[in-house]
Design an enzyme around this catalytic site. Structure first.
Site, mmCIF file in Angstrom:
data_model
loop_
_atom_site.group_PDB
_atom_site.id
_atom_site.type_symbol
_atom_site.label_atom_id
_atom_site.label_comp_id
_atom_site.label_asym_id
_atom_site.label_seq_id
_atom_site.Cartn_x
_atom_site.Cartn_y
_atom_site.Cartn_z
ATOM 1 N N ASP A 172 25.784 -8.641 38.286
ATOM 2 C CA ASP A 172 24.761 -9.063 37.324
ATOM 3 C C ASP A 172 25.219 -10.297 36.552
ATOM 4 O O ASP A 172 26.157 -10.232 35.750
ATOM 5 C CB ASP A 172 24.458 -7.917 36.349
ATOM 6 N N MET B 240 24.312 -12.925 33.813
ATOM 7 C CA MET B 240 23.405 -13.122 32.664
ATOM 8 C C MET B 240 23.919 -14.305 31.844
ATOM 9 O O MET B 240 25.115 -14.395 31.560
ATOM 10 C CB MET B 240 23.393 -11.864 31.792
ATOM 11 N N ASP C 172 16.187 -1.760 40.608
ATOM 12 C CA ASP C 172 17.350 -1.986 39.749
ATOM 13 C C ASP C 172 17.025 -1.574 38.315
ATOM 14 O O ASP C 172 16.145 -2.169 37.677
ATOM 15 C CB ASP C 172 17.704 -3.486 39.809
ATOM 16 N N MET D 133 12.488 -5.031 39.165
ATOM 17 C CA MET D 133 13.210 -4.510 37.990
ATOM 18 C C MET D 133 12.505 -3.247 37.488
ATOM 19 O O MET D 133 11.296 -3.253 37.264
ATOM 20 C CB MET D 133 13.252 -5.543 36.862
HETATM 21 O O1 LIG Z 1 20.230 -5.982 36.249
HETATM 22 C C1 LIG Z 1 20.546 -5.022 35.597
HETATM 23 C C2 LIG Z 1 20.271 -4.977 34.141
HETATM 24 O O2 LIG Z 1 19.664 -6.135 33.756
HETATM 25 C C3 LIG Z 1 21.144 -3.890 36.306
HETATM 26 O O3 LIG Z 1 21.752 -4.234 37.504
HETATM 27 C C4 LIG Z 1 21.889 -2.832 35.542
HETATM 28 O O4 LIG Z 1 23.226 -3.147 35.418
HETATM 29 C C5 LIG Z 1 21.760 -1.510 36.200
HETATM 30 O O5 LIG Z 1 22.413 -0.561 35.436
HETATM 31 P P1 LIG Z 1 21.901 0.957 35.340
HETATM 32 O O6 LIG Z 1 20.512 0.932 34.782
HETATM 33 O O7 LIG Z 1 21.929 1.506 36.731
HETATM 34 O O8 LIG Z 1 22.893 1.594 34.434
HETATM 35 FE FE LIG Z 2 20.907 -6.180 38.333
#
Ligand SMILES: O=C(CO)[C@@H](O)[C@H](O)COP(=O)(O)O
Ligand SMILES: [Fe+2]
Length: 225
Positions: free
Chosen positions: A36, A38, A176, A142
Site C-alpha cells: 500500500d 500512500m 481490498d 475498494m
Molecule cells: O488499501 C488499503 C487501505 O487503504 C488496504 O490494502 C488495507 O491495508 C487492507 O487492510 P485490512 O482492511 O485488510 O486490515
Molecule cells: Fe490496498
C-alpha cells in the site's frame, strides 16, 4: 475460471522486519504481497515508496501487488518499475485525464496495470479502461475508504464486483478492505478472485489457516457460479 490470488497487505506487517514478514506470508501460502503506497495527499496517511519496494525486491521474487493511493500516479511509474514492482494499480479518481498514457507507460515498463476505485466512485468509470485497445488487467474494488487498514468491510460494494464479473468473465477482480473469514464468502460469491487481507491475516494466531480459508471460499464460489 479465474485463479484465486490471496494477497496479504504488508501494511499490517512489522515494517521493521519487512523481508522476514514477506517470507513468513509466502510460507503461509500467500500468492501475492500487497503493498500500500500512500502519499499523505490522495489519502490522509503516509506509508512507503519506491525505495522500500527496491529493498524488499532484493529479498524476494514474489509478485509485488502495488496499490498506489497517490495524487500523481504517472510520476511513480518509472521509479516503481526500477524498484521491481510487479503490479501497478492506480486510482481512477487520480487519473481521469491521463489514464491512457499511464496504462501505456506501465505496460512499456513491464508492469501489470490495474485500476482501483474508491467506494463513492461508480463502477462505470472504469469501463473505458477495460474496453480500450490497451486495457488494464485488474480492477481493485475498494471495500473501505482508502487510507488505513483495520476498517469495516462495506458489503454494498459487492454490486460493483457482480457487475464487473458479469461483464468481464476472465478479469482479475480484487477486493481490498475488511476482508477475512467472516466477509470472504460474500466477496467470493460476487465474483472477486484477488483477495487483499491485512489485519485478518496478520492478527490471526494462525495466518496460514486464514489464507487457506480465503482461497477455499474463492475456489468454491467459482465452482458454484
Ligand atoms: O488499501 C488499503 C487501505 O487503504 C488496504 O490494502 C488495507 O491495508 C487492507 O487492510 P485490512 O482492511 O485488510 O486490515
Ligand atoms: Fe490496498
Amino acid at each position: 475460471m479465474v485463479a484465486a490470488k490471496i494477497a496479504p497487505s504488508m501494511l499490517s506487517s512489522d515494517f521493521s522486519n519487512l523481508a522476514s514478514e514477506a517470507h513468513r506470508m509466502l510460507s503461509f501460502g500467500a500468492d501475492w504481497l500487497h503493498m500500500d503506497i500512500m502519499d499523505g495527499h490522495f489519502v490522509p496517511n503516509l506509508t512507503i515508496g519506491a525505495p522500500v519496494i527496491e529493498s524488499l525486491r532484493k529479498h524476494t521474487k514474489a509478485y509485488l501487488d502495488c496499490h498506489l493511493m497517490v495524487t500523481n500516479p504517472l510520476d511513480y511509474v518509472e521509479p516503481f518499475a526500477k524498484a521491481g514492482a510487479s503490479g501497478f494499480t492506480f486510482h481512477i479518481e487520480a487519473s481521469k485525464d491521463n489514464w491512457k498514457e499511464l496504462v501505456q507507460k506501465v505496460k512499456a515498463k513491464g508492469m501489470i496495470p490495474g485500476v482501483s476505485l474508491k467506494p463513492g466512485t461508480p463502477v462505470e468509470e472504469v469501463y473505458p479502461l477495460l474496453d480500450d485497445e490497451n486495457p488494464v488487467e485488474l480492477v481493485l474494488v475498494m471495500t473501505v475508504e482508502p487510507g488505513f487498514g483495520g476498517q469495516k468491510f462495506m458489503p454494498e460494494m459487492m454490486d460493483k464486483v457482480r457487475t464487473l464479473r458479469k461483464k468481464y468473465p476472465t478479469l482479475d477482480i480484487e477486493v481490498d478492505g475488511g476482508l477475512g473469514p467472516s466477509t470472504i464468502d460474500i466477496a467470493a460469491a460476487a465474483g472477486a478472485n484477488c483477495i487483499v487481507a491485512g489485519s485478518s491475516v496478520f492478527g490471526a494466531p494462525e495466518p496460514a489457516q486464514v489464507i487457506s480459508v480465503l482461497r477455499k471460499s474463492v475456489n468454491e464460489a467459482q465452482i458454484t457460479n
